[in-house]
Scaffold this motif. Structure first.
Motif, PDB file in Angstrom:
ATOM      1  N   PHE A  49       9.416  -3.053  -7.168  1.00  0.00           N
ATOM      2  CA  PHE A  49       8.452  -2.974  -8.535  1.00  0.00           C
ATOM      3  C   PHE A  49       8.522  -1.429  -8.888  1.00  0.00           C
ATOM      4  N   ASN A  50       9.240  -1.104 -10.363  1.00  0.00           N
ATOM      5  CA  ASN A  50       9.122   0.234 -10.613  1.00  0.00           C
ATOM      6  C   ASN A  50       7.703   0.332 -11.684  1.00  0.00           C
ATOM      7  N   TRP A  51       7.135   1.486 -11.892  1.00  0.00           N
ATOM      8  CA  TRP A  51       6.186   1.754 -12.887  1.00  0.00           C
ATOM      9  C   TRP A  51       6.100   3.198 -12.854  1.00  0.00           C
ATOM     10  N   LYS A  52       5.302   3.863 -13.927  1.00  0.00           N
ATOM     11  CA  LYS A  52       5.153   5.032 -14.118  1.00  0.00           C
ATOM     12  C   LYS A  52       3.788   5.396 -14.730  1.00  0.00           C
ATOM     13  N   GLU A  53       3.278   6.597 -14.194  1.00  0.00           N
ATOM     14  CA  GLU A  53       2.210   7.211 -14.834  1.00  0.00           C
ATOM     15  C   GLU A  53       2.455   8.538 -15.456  1.00  0.00           C
ATOM     16  N   ASN A  54       1.830   8.699 -16.539  1.00  0.00           N
ATOM     17  CA  ASN A  54       1.789  10.002 -17.172  1.00  0.00           C
ATOM     18  C   ASN A  54       0.796  11.184 -16.755  1.00  0.00           C
TER      19      ASN A  54
ATOM     20  N   CYS B  76       8.079   0.443  -5.531  1.00  0.00           N
ATOM     21  CA  CYS B  76       7.169  -0.073  -4.165  1.00  0.00           C
ATOM     22  C   CYS B  76       8.107   0.007  -3.025  1.00  0.00           C
ATOM     23  N   CYS B  77       7.560   0.374  -1.833  1.00  0.00           N
ATOM     24  CA  CYS B  77       8.395   0.503  -0.636  1.00  0.00           C
ATOM     25  C   CYS B  77       8.746  -1.008  -0.067  1.00  0.00           C
ATOM     26  N   SER B  78       8.139  -1.884  -0.351  1.00  0.00           N
ATOM     27  CA  SER B  78       8.332  -3.293   0.121  1.00  0.00           C
ATOM     28  C   SER B  78       9.701  -3.697  -0.314  1.00  0.00           C
TER      29      SER B  78
ATOM     30  N   GLU C 230       0.881  -1.235   0.052  1.00  0.00           N
ATOM     31  CA  GLU C 230      -0.018  -0.029  -0.016  1.00  0.00           C
ATOM     32  C   GLU C 230       0.765   1.289   0.065  1.00  0.00           C
ATOM     33  N   ARG C 231       2.142   1.337   0.078  1.00  0.00           N
ATOM     34  CA  ARG C 231       2.922   2.272  -0.143  1.00  0.00           C
ATOM     35  C   ARG C 231       4.069   2.456  -1.079  1.00  0.00           C
ATOM     36  N   ALA C 232       4.482   3.392  -1.908  1.00  0.00           N
ATOM     37  CA  ALA C 232       5.421   3.439  -2.910  1.00  0.00           C
ATOM     38  C   ALA C 232       6.104   4.791  -2.702  1.00  0.00           C
ATOM     39  N   TYR C 233       7.587   4.807  -3.266  1.00  0.00           N
ATOM     40  CA  TYR C 233       8.124   5.956  -3.638  1.00  0.00           C
ATOM     41  C   TYR C 233       7.831   6.547  -4.769  1.00  0.00           C
ATOM     42  N   PHE C 234       8.001   8.118  -4.941  1.00  0.00           N
ATOM     43  CA  PHE C 234       7.822   8.542  -5.997  1.00  0.00           C
ATOM     44  C   PHE C 234       8.383   9.863  -6.184  1.00  0.00           C
TER      45      PHE C 234
END
Length: 111
Positions: free
Chosen positions: A106-111, A99-101, A77-81
């Motif tokens: 895991f890395n992902w992106k959003e535009n 992902c903070c785990s 439920e938490r991620a670095y950004f």
């Protein structure tokens, strides 16, 4: 590539233009000609430049904030950004997440 010592322009190879019908390196802008008496080959191996990691390399996630968002891989439920302007200034920034785990990262992106 060879260049003219007089005017620094590129020399071209032309057949039968020398005094005895030999092949010459000829300048197109000045009367410079260099007769080629034997075949020659020159090779320069270029040294590759080290590629800079524009996104920060190993330290890219060192000083970033975290946000409450679900990881698409492990559902943590938490991620670095972080936000980076990838395109022109009139386009929105791209948001990158990690992902903070510690077991996921895991890395992902959003535009």
């Amino acid at each position: 590539m060879h260049f003219c010592p007089s005017c620094s322009n590129l020399l071209l190879v032309e057949n039968g233009v020398g005094q005895n019908g030999e092949t010459c390196l000829v300048c197109q802008t000045c009367p410079y000609m260099f007769p080629i008496s034997k075949p020659f080959i020159s090779r320069t191996i270029l040294k590759r430049k080290e590629v800079d990691d524009v996104l920060g390399g190993e330290e890219e996630w060192a000083n970033v904030d975290s946000i409450e968002i679900s990881c698409p891989k492990c559902l943590h439920e938490r991620a670095y950004f972080k936000q980076i302007q990838m395109r022109s200034a009139d386009e929105p920034m791209t948001v990158f997440f990690r992902c903070c785990s510690m077991s996921c990262n895991f890395n992902w992106k959003e535009n």
